[in-house]
Design a protein around this motif. Structure first.
Motif, mmCIF file in Angstrom:
data_model
loop_
_atom_site.group_PDB
_atom_site.id
_atom_site.type_symbol
_atom_site.label_atom_id
_atom_site.label_comp_id
_atom_site.label_asym_id
_atom_site.label_seq_id
_atom_site.Cartn_x
_atom_site.Cartn_y
_atom_site.Cartn_z
ATOM 1 N N ASP A 294 0.897 -1.271 0.044
ATOM 2 C CA ASP A 294 -0.032 -0.009 0.029
ATOM 3 C C ASP A 294 0.952 1.172 0.145
ATOM 4 O O ASP A 294 1.305 1.708 1.145
ATOM 5 N N PRO A 295 1.523 1.548 -1.104
ATOM 6 C CA PRO A 295 2.512 2.788 -1.284
ATOM 7 C C PRO A 295 1.818 4.153 -0.674
ATOM 8 O O PRO A 295 2.560 4.710 -0.174
ATOM 9 N N ALA A 296 0.433 4.342 -0.725
ATOM 10 C CA ALA A 296 -0.026 5.410 -0.135
ATOM 11 C C ALA A 296 -0.150 5.509 1.233
ATOM 12 O O ALA A 296 0.314 6.523 1.801
ATOM 13 N N ALA A 297 -0.302 4.413 1.927
ATOM 14 C CA ALA A 297 -0.219 4.149 3.397
ATOM 15 C C ALA A 297 1.441 4.579 3.811
ATOM 16 O O ALA A 297 1.797 5.239 4.797
ATOM 17 N N THR A 298 2.254 3.901 2.820
ATOM 18 C CA THR A 298 3.695 4.122 3.274
ATOM 19 C C THR A 298 4.210 5.506 3.237
ATOM 20 O O THR A 298 4.805 6.013 3.940
ATOM 21 N N ILE A 299 3.647 6.121 2.301
ATOM 22 C CA ILE A 299 4.126 7.658 2.116
ATOM 23 C C ILE A 299 3.474 8.430 3.073
ATOM 24 O O ILE A 299 4.109 9.243 3.804
#
Length: 287
Positions: free
Chosen positions: A222-227
């Protein structure tokens, strides 16, 4: 020509917050604000009772008066205009008139209204202009001059066009520290030596200082959560995202990483459109 920002505004608190923040960002370079209200007034219909045509001039005059009052409250010189046109046409008119470095708008805190705004306003603006777009959330900490700026990138190649690179003097004018975060899926292919450094190479013409990308593993895919996690850990008060063509030109915008970050990010986000492969670089005449 004096540098300018175009701020798309209505009469909401979110719009005033966005205008105030834009004024703070532009202050070191004495940027002038253009507050643009896009008015699309419906007329009488056989099915719905809309605003009768004779009252449209009065409605426009009332809106203009409210915008002038907003301009007077801002901590920077500002001009306010009302444009009666479909949104893409109005945005193009504003760009032709002011030649802005970026466009800005507020984001509603209501999930439904936010999704509608992204789909019906932010998406058309990005489609029509390919200009940097600043999005300021209605809620969250009171926006102030940026002190910690985070740039989030993935491992895919991107190139910034002239419109994005033209922001370099503005970014250099801020008393801010810049960090670059490289989001990589956990368990992905092994990276070659020096690849992390190459990820940030296109940013050298934009950022005032060289910042070696920090690696953030995307364990949950989940790249959005990582960002968002990286932003919180680094305490960034402004987030810069690379908006690839497929993120804002495709019909799946609501599923993009960019859109999901915007739904949850408590600080302003500056979208920098990436140049599409094979598309020549361009920059409107600023003279």
């Amino acid at each position: 020509m004096q540098p300018s920002f175009v701020v798309l505004v209505d009469l909401s608190a979110a719009a005033e917050r966005a205008a105030h923040y834009a004024a703070l960002l532009g202050a070191p370079q004495q940027v002038r604000l253009a507050l643009v209200n896009v008015c699309q007034v419906p007329v009488l219909s056989s099915e719905l009772a809309f605003v009768p045509v004779p009252y449209v001039p009065q409605l426009q005059a009332d809106t203009d008066a409210a915008l002038q009052a907003l301009a007077a409250r801002l901590p920077a010189p500002a001009e306010a205009i009302v444009l009666m046109a479909p949104l893409p046409d109005a945005v193009q008119q504003a760009i032709a008139r002011y030649q802005p470095l970026l466009l800005a708008m507020g984001l509603s805190a209501e999930p439904g209204l936010l999704a509608q705004l992204l789909r019906n306003q932010a998406l058309p603006v990005l489609q029509a202009t390919h200009r940097p777009l600043l999005l300021v959330p209605e809620t969250g900490p009171p926006p102030g001059p940026p002190r910690r700026v985070l740039v989030a990138v993935d491992g895919e190649h991107f190139a910034l066009g002239a419109a994005a690179r033209a922001l370099a003097p503005l970014l250099a004018s801020w008393a801010a520290a810049f960090s670059v975060v490289h989001v990589r899926s956990e368990g992905g292919a092994a990276q070659q030596p020096g690849q992390y450094a190459r990820v940030g190479e296109p940013l050298r013409e934009l950022l005032p200082t060289a910042a070696a990308p920090q690696l953030y593993q995307d364990a949950g895919h989940d790249p959005a959560a990582t960002i968002l996690r990286a932003r919180a850990e680094l305490q960034a008060d402004l987030l810069l995202l690379i908006a690839r063509p497929r993120s804002f030109l495709g019909r799946l915008f609501h599923r993009s990483v960019t859109a999901r970050v915007l739904h949850s990010c408590p600080v302003p986000v500056l979208l920098l459109p990436a140049q599409a492969p094979g598309v020549p670089d361009w920059m409107p005449n600023l003279s």
